[in-house]
Design an enzyme around this catalytic site. Structure first.
Site, PDB file in Angstrom:
ATOM      1  N   VAL A 266      39.714  -4.054  73.891  1.00  0.00           N
ATOM      2  CA  VAL A 266      38.469  -3.290  73.870  1.00  0.00           C
ATOM      3  C   VAL A 266      38.736  -1.989  73.133  1.00  0.00           C
ATOM      4  CG1 VAL A 266      36.645  -2.208  75.235  1.00  0.00           C
ATOM      5  CG2 VAL A 266      37.788  -4.276  76.090  1.00  0.00           C
ATOM      6  N   CYS A 267      37.861  -1.654  72.201  1.00  0.00           N
ATOM      7  CA  CYS A 267      37.912  -0.364  71.515  1.00  0.00           C
ATOM      8  C   CYS A 267      39.299  -0.156  70.886  1.00  0.00           C
ATOM      9  CB  CYS A 267      37.549   0.740  72.507  1.00  0.00           C
ATOM     10  SG  CYS A 267      37.101   2.322  71.765  1.00  0.00           S
TER      11      CYS A 267
END
Length: 331
Positions: free
Chosen positions: A102-103
């Site tokens: 994520v990210c």
């Protein structure tokens, strides 16, 4: 899920809430997800928002796993310098059926050499940095998430929820994943090819009042012809000066802004209504359907019909699953 000091709280809790909600709705608990947190900073890891996560030491996460999830966060710089953490991620990736991030978590995967020769994404603000730092990785700044073989990388923060829903869809089917999204009160379940942010966000309102007034007028009257001289007259400016100031303030010409606004409204209607293509063209101010088709395809890279097929989400007639009710409560 591997966590580290100053990890982004929502990078962790967003996907985890998706998986936990699945567990509460599945009739067979054994078909659900068992969530484990591991960290070099065990037993308590402080997130960037101050939440504390109870985690096991890295060495406890040595068994087989279905999903390895690596989040991002403000502590990413220190995590990238943690040799033991990177080595553990390398080893864990070999035991995982799917490796996800994520990210900024994609930086950790890339630093561990796991994304070389693969396509990946990260938060739009850091895509250029990632591409410079890891030239062997094909960084795509557009999608919400990218699925390349067993590796799934998602864009910034809330995109981790979309990625988690994609994993649920792969495990339990599209209909079930959509119902999970509805129960979590998501506006809609976004496909991985959906742009990270809309064109409307890409052109924020200008600081100068006349230009901002013109922008607001365009958004409110997108179905009408919007010639530049008329917009300039509405804000009491000459067309030449209006165009010059508009471009300086907004980063595009008034004509480009009008087209972007029309396309943005068309995307919304394609995603959320059953209006015909010709009806949408009229509502978005395109005089001819052919013009709409050509303009939309050039701006989005898909025809309106193909875009609708990929991204339309209409609320189904009724819930497929019932929300859990505590024993003894009255529904």
């Amino acid at each position: 899920m591997v966590v580290y000091p100053e990890v982004q709280a929502l990078d962790v809790t967003g996907p985890v809430e998706v998986f936990d909600t699945v567990n509460r709705f599945l009739p067979d608990p054994a078909a659900g997800y068992r969530i484990e947190y591991v960290s070099a900073a065990a037993p308590l890891v402080r997130t960037s928002a101050g939440l504390m996560i109870q985690a096991a030491p890295l060495e406890t996460g040595e068994g087989r796993m279905d999903n390895l999830l690596v989040p991002g966060g403000w502590g990413l710089g220190q995590a990238l310098a943690d040799h033991d953490l990177l080595c553990w991620i390398q080893r864990a990736a070999k035991r995982a059926q799917r490796v996800t991030s994520v990210c900024g978590g994609s930086f950790l995967l890339a630093e561990a050499g796991l994304l070389d020769g693969r396509r990946a994404t990260t938060h739009w603000a850091y895509c250029q940095d990632m591409a410079r730092r890891y030239p062997a990785v094909t960084v795509d700044p557009e999608p919400i998430y990218v699925w390349d073989g067993p590796y799934v990388t998602s864009a910034g923060v809330t995109a981790g929820i979309d990625m988690a829903l994609a994993l649920v869809e792969a495990d339990h089917g599209a209909e079930f994943a959509l119902e999970i999204a509805r129960y979590l009160v998501l506006f809609f379940k976004r496909d991985g090819g959906q742009p990270q942010f809309s064109g409307m966000l890409d052109a924020q309102l200008a600081d100068r009042v006349p230009i901002r007034t013109a922008q607001e007028w365009v958004r409110a009257h997108v179905e009408h012809p919007l010639p530049v001289p008329e917009l300039a007259e509405r804000v009491h400016m000459s067309p030449r000066n209006f165009s010059r100031v508009f471009r300086r303030e907004v980063g595009m010409t008034p004509g480009q802004y009008v087209v972007q606004t029309r396309v943005g409204r068309a995307r919304e209607l394609l995603e959320s209504t059953d209006l015909s293509i010709s009806q949408i063209a009229r509502r978005c101010g395109f005089g001819r359907v052919e013009t709409f088709l050509r303009t939309f395809d050039r701006a989005v890279g898909l025809t309106p019909g193909a875009y609708r097929q990929r991204f339309q989400v209409l609320a189904p007639a009724g819930l497929l699953i019932e929300p859990p009710v505590a024993a003894g409560s009255q529904g």
